[in-house]
Design a protein around this motif. Structure first.
Motif, PDB file in Angstrom:
ATOM      1  N   PRO A  28     -29.495 -32.265 -60.530  1.00  0.00           N
ATOM      2  CA  PRO A  28     -30.016 -33.532 -60.410  1.00  0.00           C
ATOM      3  C   PRO A  28     -29.249 -34.569 -60.192  1.00  0.00           C
ATOM      4  CG  PRO A  28     -31.145 -32.115 -62.062  1.00  0.00           C
ATOM      5  CD  PRO A  28     -29.943 -31.401 -61.650  1.00  0.00           C
ATOM      6  N   GLY A  29     -29.102 -35.584 -59.085  1.00  0.00           N
ATOM      7  CA  GLY A  29     -28.501 -36.551 -58.727  1.00  0.00           C
ATOM      8  C   GLY A  29     -27.424 -36.279 -57.774  1.00  0.00           C
ATOM      9  N   LEU A  30     -27.336 -35.049 -57.352  1.00  0.00           N
ATOM     10  CA  LEU A  30     -26.442 -34.633 -56.475  1.00  0.00           C
ATOM     11  C   LEU A  30     -26.740 -33.725 -55.559  1.00  0.00           C
ATOM     12  CD1 LEU A  30     -23.565 -33.447 -59.383  1.00  0.00           C
ATOM     13  CD2 LEU A  30     -23.432 -35.494 -58.076  1.00  0.00           C
ATOM     14  N   ARG A  31     -26.031 -33.987 -54.195  1.00  0.00           N
ATOM     15  CA  ARG A  31     -26.442 -32.976 -53.219  1.00  0.00           C
ATOM     16  C   ARG A  31     -25.348 -32.641 -52.330  1.00  0.00           C
ATOM     17  NH1 ARG A  31     -27.610 -33.919 -47.539  1.00  0.00           N
ATOM     18  NH2 ARG A  31     -27.792 -36.467 -47.846  1.00  0.00           N
ATOM     19  N   LEU A  32     -25.325 -31.462 -52.020  1.00  0.00           N
ATOM     20  CA  LEU A  32     -24.135 -30.856 -51.129  1.00  0.00           C
ATOM     21  C   LEU A  32     -24.332 -31.360 -49.857  1.00  0.00           C
ATOM     22  CD1 LEU A  32     -21.292 -29.433 -50.834  1.00  0.00           C
ATOM     23  CD2 LEU A  32     -22.806 -27.219 -50.504  1.00  0.00           C
ATOM     24  N   ALA A  33     -23.647 -32.625 -49.221  1.00  0.00           N
ATOM     25  CA  ALA A  33     -23.956 -32.696 -47.844  1.00  0.00           C
ATOM     26  C   ALA A  33     -23.081 -32.151 -46.809  1.00  0.00           C
ATOM     27  CB  ALA A  33     -24.106 -34.279 -47.928  1.00  0.00           C
ATOM     28  N   VAL A  34     -21.754 -31.894 -47.204  1.00  0.00           N
ATOM     29  CA  VAL A  34     -20.897 -31.620 -46.155  1.00  0.00           C
ATOM     30  C   VAL A  34     -19.532 -30.853 -46.895  1.00  0.00           C
ATOM     31  CG1 VAL A  34     -19.582 -33.665 -46.458  1.00  0.00           C
ATOM     32  CG2 VAL A  34     -19.660 -32.525 -44.022  1.00  0.00           C
ATOM     33  N   VAL A  35     -19.270 -29.942 -45.860  1.00  0.00           N
ATOM     34  CA  VAL A  35     -17.846 -28.986 -46.303  1.00  0.00           C
ATOM     35  C   VAL A  35     -17.032 -29.099 -45.171  1.00  0.00           C
ATOM     36  CG1 VAL A  35     -19.277 -27.571 -47.984  1.00  0.00           C
ATOM     37  CG2 VAL A  35     -19.094 -26.908 -45.583  1.00  0.00           C
ATOM     38  N   SER A  36     -15.836 -28.643 -45.568  1.00  0.00           N
ATOM     39  CA  SER A  36     -14.701 -28.175 -44.498  1.00  0.00           C
ATOM     40  C   SER A  36     -13.865 -27.187 -45.076  1.00  0.00           C
ATOM     41  CB  SER A  36     -13.842 -29.444 -44.113  1.00  0.00           C
ATOM     42  OG  SER A  36     -13.057 -29.133 -43.270  1.00  0.00           O
ATOM     43  N   SER A  37     -13.221 -26.321 -44.208  1.00  0.00           N
ATOM     44  CA  SER A  37     -12.477 -25.138 -44.813  1.00  0.00           C
ATOM     45  C   SER A  37     -11.205 -25.130 -43.530  1.00  0.00           C
ATOM     46  CB  SER A  37     -13.435 -23.767 -44.662  1.00  0.00           C
ATOM     47  OG  SER A  37     -12.492 -22.938 -45.485  1.00  0.00           O
ATOM     48  N   SER A  38     -10.700 -24.108 -43.629  1.00  0.00           N
ATOM     49  CA  SER A  38      -9.618 -23.990 -42.737  1.00  0.00           C
ATOM     50  C   SER A  38     -10.069 -23.650 -41.329  1.00  0.00           C
ATOM     51  CB  SER A  38      -8.954 -22.870 -43.029  1.00  0.00           C
ATOM     52  OG  SER A  38      -9.702 -21.464 -43.112  1.00  0.00           O
ATOM     53  N   SER A  39     -11.363 -23.501 -41.169  1.00  0.00           N
ATOM     54  CA  SER A  39     -11.803 -23.295 -39.642  1.00  0.00           C
ATOM     55  C   SER A  39     -13.474 -23.637 -39.881  1.00  0.00           C
ATOM     56  CB  SER A  39     -11.694 -21.953 -39.089  1.00  0.00           C
ATOM     57  OG  SER A  39     -12.409 -21.255 -39.563  1.00  0.00           O
ATOM     58  N   ILE A  40     -13.841 -24.352 -39.014  1.00  0.00           N
ATOM     59  CA  ILE A  40     -15.353 -24.778 -39.001  1.00  0.00           C
ATOM     60  C   ILE A  40     -16.262 -23.333 -39.029  1.00  0.00           C
ATOM     61  CG2 ILE A  40     -17.193 -25.572 -37.455  1.00  0.00           C
ATOM     62  CD1 ILE A  40     -15.208 -27.731 -36.879  1.00  0.00           C
TER      63      ILE A  40
END
Length: 270
Positions: A28-40
């Motif tokens: 509640p109150g949080l949403r995973l919107a975007v990520v990044s790693s060593s490669s797309i």
């Protein structure tokens, strides 16, 4: 009701991936919107099975898509994320505290941009008590870290000094001195000591020891704080992560707790 905070995670290893899975399960109150790693491609592969797969972007672009940015990166990538996050006025949750210590100019810049830096507790406990004790007069602040040799074998200091830990039969002290110097010698291994020093009296006034100990199977940290107001002793024994033995399983959990604190109507501890 306000919209959920958009969370971005940079780094999908032993810390970032468990946090990403936890967010995807629904908080509640949080949403995973975007990520990044060593490669797309790698980031897409790791998150394609999520219930709500996040957007995948290059590291430097991530802060433009998130209110809260989680840093869980190799030390040499820290500034590539931290600078744009602070410039964007984001809340930056830092795991690589040795790198924060080397880039304290970001704290001053955050004052100007409206950004915020949260140092994750990581693999130790009691930082609320340390913050309170820091209001009194210090007598001594000492931390001793003991890790199984495998947890330290990859440390740059160990490799450069040509120290073979594979046949160790008794505890070996690898370092004794200030937190400042330890952060330079062990940039990926002593985040806990930096957290303690930033919560208390600073890295120059916090003594630190690093031991490789073949007699233990957990990463352990012992803290002794003495002031004119309190004597505080803390002992922590962490289960190493299966993905990275240098990281305790509690570390991603500390990031989860920090995120919950941002949106909870009730928080406990100073």
């Amino acid at each position: 009701m306000s919209a959920d905070l958009k969370v971005g995670i940079a780094g999908l290893g032993a810390i970032g991936l468990p946090v990403a899975r936890w967010l995807d399960a629904g908080v509640p109150g949080l949403r995973l919107a975007v990520v990044s790693s060593s490669s797309i491609d790698k980031a897409r592969s790791l998150t394609e099975s999520f219930t709500n797969p996040p957007e995948v972007v290059a590291l430097e672009e991530l802060p433009r898509h998130a209110d809260v940015v989680i840093e869980a990166l190799p030390p040499d990538r820290f500034r590539s994320l931290a600078v744009p996050a602070i410039e964007a006025g984001s809340t930056l949750v830092v795991v690589s505290l040795t790198q924060l210590l080397a880039n304290m100019d970001l704290v001053d810049r955050a004052r100007q941009t409206g950004g915020r830096i949260i140092a994750a507790t990581g693999a130790i406990a009691g930082l609320d008590a340390v913050r309170a004790a820091a209001k009194s007069n210090l007598i001594r602040a000492v931390m001793r870290t003991r890790k199984p040799p495998a947890s330290l074998a990859g440390a740059a200091f160990v490799r450069e000094a040509n120290i073979d830990l594979s046949e160790l039969t008794e505890p070996l002290c690898l370092y004794s001195g200030t937190v400042t110097e330890a952060a330079q010698k062990f940039p990926a291994n002593v985040n806990v000591a930096v957290a303690l020093s930033l919560a208390g009296w600073g890295p120059e006034r916090t003594d630190y020891e690093v031991w490789a100990d073949p007699g233990i199977d957990r990463n352990t940290h012992g803290i002794l704080i003495e002031t004119d107001a309190i004597k505080l002793e803390i002992s922590v024994a962490n289960v190493p992560s299966s993905e990275n033995p240098a990281t305790g399983r509690i570390t991603p959990l500390s990031v989860m707790a920090a995120l919950e604190r941002l949106v909870s109507p009730l928080t406990v501890g100073s």
